[in-house]
Design a protein around this motif. Sequence first.
Motif, PDB file in Angstrom:
ATOM      1  N   MET B   1       0.839  -1.258   0.013  1.00 32.09           N
ATOM      2  CA  MET B   1      -0.053   0.015  -0.076  1.00 32.09           C
ATOM      3  C   MET B   1       0.979   1.312  -0.046  1.00 32.09           C
ATOM      4  SD  MET B   1      -3.365  -0.889   0.399  1.00 32.09           S
ATOM      5  CE  MET B   1      -4.184   0.269   1.660  1.00 32.09           C
ATOM      6  N   THR B   2       1.001   1.881  -1.181  1.00 34.31           N
ATOM      7  CA  THR B   2       1.598   3.182  -1.154  1.00 34.31           C
ATOM      8  C   THR B   2       0.627   4.320  -0.617  1.00 34.31           C
ATOM      9  OG1 THR B   2       0.720   4.125  -3.312  1.00 34.31           O
ATOM     10  CG2 THR B   2       2.606   2.474  -3.431  1.00 34.31           C
ATOM     11  N   SER B   3       0.966   5.444  -0.484  1.00 40.93           N
ATOM     12  CA  SER B   3       0.125   6.430   0.160  1.00 40.93           C
ATOM     13  C   SER B   3      -0.601   7.216  -0.773  1.00 40.93           C
ATOM     14  CB  SER B   3       1.142   7.605   0.966  1.00 40.93           C
ATOM     15  OG  SER B   3       1.916   8.210  -0.202  1.00 40.93           O
ATOM     16  N   ASP B   4      -0.807   6.800  -2.007  1.00 45.03           N
ATOM     17  CA  ASP B   4      -1.433   7.303  -3.254  1.00 45.03           C
ATOM     18  C   ASP B   4      -2.051   6.357  -3.917  1.00 45.03           C
ATOM     19  OD1 ASP B   4      -2.381   9.605  -4.489  1.00 45.03           O
ATOM     20  OD2 ASP B   4      -0.531  10.501  -4.222  1.00 45.03           O
ATOM     21  N   ASP B   5      -2.624   5.264  -3.404  1.00 48.23           N
ATOM     22  CA  ASP B   5      -3.388   4.200  -4.182  1.00 48.23           C
ATOM     23  C   ASP B   5      -4.625   4.438  -4.604  1.00 48.23           C
ATOM     24  OD1 ASP B   5      -3.689   4.015  -1.560  1.00 48.23           O
ATOM     25  OD2 ASP B   5      -4.292   1.971  -1.799  1.00 48.23           O
ATOM     26  N   THR B   6      -5.224   5.284  -3.972  1.00 53.55           N
ATOM     27  CA  THR B   6      -6.678   5.476  -4.206  1.00 53.55           C
ATOM     28  C   THR B   6      -6.994   6.374  -5.825  1.00 53.55           C
ATOM     29  OG1 THR B   6      -6.326   7.648  -3.040  1.00 53.55           O
ATOM     30  CG2 THR B   6      -7.436   5.698  -2.067  1.00 53.55           C
ATOM     31  N   PRO B   7      -7.859   5.754  -6.274  1.00 53.79           N
ATOM     32  CA  PRO B   7      -8.083   6.531  -7.632  1.00 53.79           C
ATOM     33  C   PRO B   7      -8.568   8.060  -7.444  1.00 53.79           C
ATOM     34  CG  PRO B   7      -9.890   5.232  -6.867  1.00 53.79           C
ATOM     35  CD  PRO B   7      -8.950   5.010  -5.937  1.00 53.79           C
ATOM     36  N   MET B   8      -8.347   8.606  -8.570  1.00 54.39           N
ATOM     37  CA  MET B   8      -8.859   9.844  -8.878  1.00 54.39           C
ATOM     38  C   MET B   8      -8.062  10.896  -7.794  1.00 54.39           C
ATOM     39  SD  MET B   8     -10.614  10.733 -11.383  1.00 54.39           S
ATOM     40  CE  MET B   8     -11.006  12.324 -10.884  1.00 54.39           C
ATOM     41  N   ARG B   9      -6.816  10.707  -7.456  1.00 51.64           N
ATOM     42  CA  ARG B   9      -6.357  11.736  -6.500  1.00 51.64           C
ATOM     43  C   ARG B   9      -5.111  12.527  -7.312  1.00 51.64           C
ATOM     44  NH1 ARG B   9      -5.377  11.289  -0.496  1.00 51.64           N
ATOM     45  NH2 ARG B   9      -5.955   8.882  -0.515  1.00 51.64           N
ATOM     46  N   PRO B  10      -5.625  13.663  -7.933  1.00 46.72           N
ATOM     47  CA  PRO B  10      -4.688  14.251  -8.616  1.00 46.72           C
ATOM     48  C   PRO B  10      -3.252  14.750  -8.028  1.00 46.72           C
ATOM     49  CG  PRO B  10      -6.662  15.394  -8.654  1.00 46.72           C
ATOM     50  CD  PRO B  10      -6.792  14.315  -7.463  1.00 46.72           C
ATOM     51  N   SER B  11      -3.231  15.202  -7.219  1.00 50.04           N
ATOM     52  CA  SER B  11      -1.872  15.773  -6.655  1.00 50.04           C
ATOM     53  C   SER B  11      -2.003  16.195  -4.994  1.00 50.04           C
ATOM     54  CB  SER B  11      -1.735  17.125  -7.337  1.00 50.04           C
ATOM     55  OG  SER B  11      -2.559  18.174  -6.944  1.00 50.04           O
ATOM     56  N   GLY B  12      -1.813  14.916  -4.574  1.00 50.39           N
ATOM     57  CA  GLY B  12      -1.459  15.179  -2.802  1.00 50.39           C
ATOM     58  C   GLY B  12      -2.731  15.898  -2.278  1.00 50.39           C
ATOM     59  N   LYS B  13      -4.185  16.047  -3.059  1.00 49.19           N
ATOM     60  CA  LYS B  13      -5.029  16.807  -2.352  1.00 49.19           C
ATOM     61  C   LYS B  13      -5.839  15.682  -1.848  1.00 49.19           C
ATOM     62  CE  LYS B  13      -6.587  18.958  -6.095  1.00 49.19           C
ATOM     63  NZ  LYS B  13      -7.525  19.758  -6.840  1.00 49.19           N
ATOM     64  N   HIS B  14      -6.602  16.028  -0.938  1.00 47.99           N
ATOM     65  CA  HIS B  14      -7.445  15.148  -0.147  1.00 47.99           C
ATOM     66  C   HIS B  14      -8.664  14.831  -1.329  1.00 47.99           C
ATOM     67  CE1 HIS B  14      -6.344  17.146   3.710  1.00 47.99           C
ATOM     68  NE2 HIS B  14      -5.355  15.929   3.392  1.00 47.99           N
ATOM     69  N   ARG B  16     -12.005  14.474  -0.700  1.00 44.40           N
ATOM     70  CA  ARG B  16     -13.042  15.515  -0.622  1.00 44.40           C
ATOM     71  C   ARG B  16     -12.703  16.720  -1.681  1.00 44.40           C
ATOM     72  NH1 ARG B  16     -14.439  17.878   4.968  1.00 44.40           N
ATOM     73  NH2 ARG B  16     -15.843  19.313   3.897  1.00 44.40           N
ATOM     74  N   THR B  17     -11.650  16.981  -1.604  1.00 43.38           N
ATOM     75  CA  THR B  17     -11.111  18.434  -2.535  1.00 43.38           C
ATOM     76  C   THR B  17     -10.943  17.992  -3.971  1.00 43.38           C
ATOM     77  OG1 THR B  17      -9.606  18.909  -0.410  1.00 43.38           O
ATOM     78  CG2 THR B  17      -9.458  20.213  -2.543  1.00 43.38           C
ATOM     79  N   ALA B  18     -10.524  16.605  -4.073  1.00 42.90           N
ATOM     80  CA  ALA B  18     -10.375  16.195  -5.663  1.00 42.90           C
ATOM     81  C   ALA B  18     -11.683  16.173  -6.176  1.00 42.90           C
ATOM     82  CB  ALA B  18      -9.856  15.106  -5.688  1.00 42.90           C
ATOM     83  N   VAL B  19     -12.833  15.736  -5.495  1.00 39.02           N
ATOM     84  CA  VAL B  19     -14.152  15.499  -5.862  1.00 39.02           C
ATOM     85  C   VAL B  19     -14.778  16.797  -6.062  1.00 39.02           C
ATOM     86  CG1 VAL B  19     -16.493  14.739  -5.282  1.00 39.02           C
ATOM     87  CG2 VAL B  19     -14.546  13.105  -4.952  1.00 39.02           C
ATOM     88  N   ALA B  20     -14.670  17.702  -5.012  1.00 38.30           N
ATOM     89  CA  ALA B  20     -15.278  19.156  -5.296  1.00 38.30           C
ATOM     90  C   ALA B  20     -14.751  19.808  -6.323  1.00 38.30           C
ATOM     91  CB  ALA B  20     -14.901  19.757  -3.904  1.00 38.30           C
ATOM     92  N   ASP B  21     -13.310  19.703  -6.471  1.00 42.97           N
ATOM     93  CA  ASP B  21     -12.567  20.407  -7.439  1.00 42.97           C
ATOM     94  C   ASP B  21     -13.187  20.065  -8.851  1.00 42.97           C
ATOM     95  OD1 ASP B  21     -11.479  21.869  -5.788  1.00 42.97           O
ATOM     96  OD2 ASP B  21      -9.368  21.275  -5.871  1.00 42.97           O
ATOM     97  N   ASP B  22     -13.297  18.815  -9.218  1.00 41.09           N
ATOM     98  CA  ASP B  22     -13.776  18.177 -10.318  1.00 41.09           C
ATOM     99  C   ASP B  22     -15.166  18.604 -10.829  1.00 41.09           C
ATOM    100  OD1 ASP B  22     -12.930  16.587 -12.512  1.00 41.09           O
ATOM    101  OD2 ASP B  22     -14.446  15.248 -11.932  1.00 41.09           O
ATOM    102  N   LEU B  23     -15.906  18.634  -9.781  1.00 37.73           N
ATOM    103  CA  LEU B  23     -17.354  19.110  -9.986  1.00 37.73           C
ATOM    104  C   LEU B  23     -17.292  20.782 -10.071  1.00 37.73           C
ATOM    105  CD1 LEU B  23     -19.194  16.844  -7.292  1.00 37.73           C
ATOM    106  CD2 LEU B  23     -19.422  16.636  -9.840  1.00 37.73           C
ATOM    107  N   ARG B  24     -16.574  21.507  -9.445  1.00 38.95           N
ATOM    108  CA  ARG B  24     -16.380  22.779  -9.638  1.00 38.95           C
ATOM    109  C   ARG B  24     -16.000  23.151 -10.948  1.00 38.95           C
ATOM    110  NH1 ARG B  24     -15.379  27.350  -6.129  1.00 38.95           N
ATOM    111  NH2 ARG B  24     -15.125  26.108  -4.295  1.00 38.95           N
ATOM    112  N   ARG B  25     -15.153  22.600 -11.496  1.00 38.69           N
ATOM    113  CA  ARG B  25     -14.505  22.602 -12.960  1.00 38.69           C
ATOM    114  C   ARG B  25     -15.610  22.308 -13.885  1.00 38.69           C
ATOM    115  NH1 ARG B  25     -14.143  19.595 -16.603  1.00 38.69           N
ATOM    116  NH2 ARG B  25     -14.504  17.869 -15.282  1.00 38.69           N
TER     117      ARG B  25
END
Lengths: 259, 259
Positions: B1-14, B16-25
């Motif tokens: 398990m690396t620290s970044d194995d979850t999908p859709m995590r653009p850049s160190g962001k959390h 919830r932020t990734a999801v919110a930012d994608d919808l905001r875009r």
Amino acid sequence: MTSDDTPMRPSGKHLRTAVADDLRRAIETGELPPGATLPTEPVLMQRYGVSRNTVRNALGDLENAGLIEVRQGRGRQVRRREPVWIYASRSESRARRRPSGVDSWVDDMRSQGRVPRTDIEVAVLHAPVDVSERLNLDNGATVAVRRRIRFADDQPWNMNDSYYPMWLAQEVPAILDPADVTTGLTVHLADRGYAQVYYNDELTARMPTPDEAKALNIGPGVPVMCHMRTGVTKGGKPIRVTVTVMPGDRHRLLYEVPA
Amino acid sequence: MTSDDTPMRPSGKHLRTAVADDLRRAIETGELPPGATLPTEPVLMQRYGVSRNTVRNALGDLENAGLIEVRQGRGRQVRRREPVWIYASRSESRARRRPSGVDSWVDDMRSQGRVPRTDIEVAVLHAPVDVSERLNLDNGATVAVRRRIRFADDQPWNMNDSYYPMWLAQEVPAILDPADVTTGLTVHLADRGYAQVYYNDELTARMPTPDEAKALNIGPGVPVMCHMRTGVTKGGKPIRVTVTVMPGDRHRLLYEVPA
DNA sequence: TAGTGGTCTAGACCACACT
DNA sequence: GTGTGGTCTAGACCACTAG
């Protein structure tokens, strides 16, 4: 199990609302004065007999209402308010005493015992649609912009961007000179025959964008006042649009207008 | 398990932020235009591979940013914006054409093709500290207040409360007459020797109180503009304070001021 | 009735601040 | 280290809206 067997449920309300309302009351009565630290999450869980998520939802509501602010590891505090006054329009007598060559931010801040500073940069870019409409330019026309971030006591306080049509920037090169000479520039424009005789000001309130929140250090639950000033010449030609974005908890905008 | 194995995590962001930012875009680019319905919670959980709470936190951030609105059982929609213009100060030529006896709300709304209405009630009470300060009254002095809720197209649009010192209400009984005669009342006051020669306007932005949110039907993530106008006589005596609370997404306040 | 969002719980782990 | 808040998961049940 009745429908109301949980503790601290005043009146059909939800738990998160009950918790939030009780804390809101404490803040409004001064029981929790500005700057006071709120009880911690575990304490509130115990006090109200609810889960951590519910406590956090209630506290989140207060945060989004602008009542408290939170710093990780340090707890939550009742927000302090210390707005600064901005004079958008003064009576004739007072307006005339302003020394030219110094901008109004410096004036306003010094008179309130604060230390002003302005960071400025200039650029040429395609006008945002809000701006091109007000300058009577085609959509996508290029404009010169003077972007300022204004500081009070070394804290970023607001953003102030002035847009000029490109033809004017070519006629008055000082527009693209990054030196802090706002009022000076206005005088300069007047000397070249582009005196602004009146301003059209438009005011709105909204939540900040993430960029604005970051640049101005705006916490959750704090809106911005957005001030768009269009400067118009004697001939009715708009020559400048200035957009000021001011965090709502740090500004009080003043107008003195004839009845 | 690396620290970044979850999908859709653009850049160190959390998440919830990734999801919110994608919808905001998607909202900002028009991919989700005003009025569009967002994907449902289960769909978003699947799309971003996160739990329901995380989806809800992300959507809550967008709601508090004023970008979307939600109705239980019906889903979430991109918020529509249709602000109304309020003229706080017009140029001489235009101001003079206003018929007396009709208030500015009626004028402003009719000119924008909306149907205005005003509910008014009068009361005598202890002045809020903001008001007593501006009227040069002792703390706790009684004042007469004319409270208005103003409607556009039968929707509550803003609140507008005018406070008068008690001595003035006794001298000019029309103040406590609950009839919708704002401009008429101003003329009435002038006839009695209490003409207002200028106004001191103060503007702030903040989140609404629960009462205001309920009365004006203000959703989460929508701030209010608060407008306090103090009317001053020739002798420099303040005789009226009017507090207007305007939901930020429904108002655009205009001033026309000399440069 | 099915599907939407709303509330609430319980528990795990992470990040930051003080001392 | 200890305690604070921050993130995330999983699951249960309720309330409202639509077909």
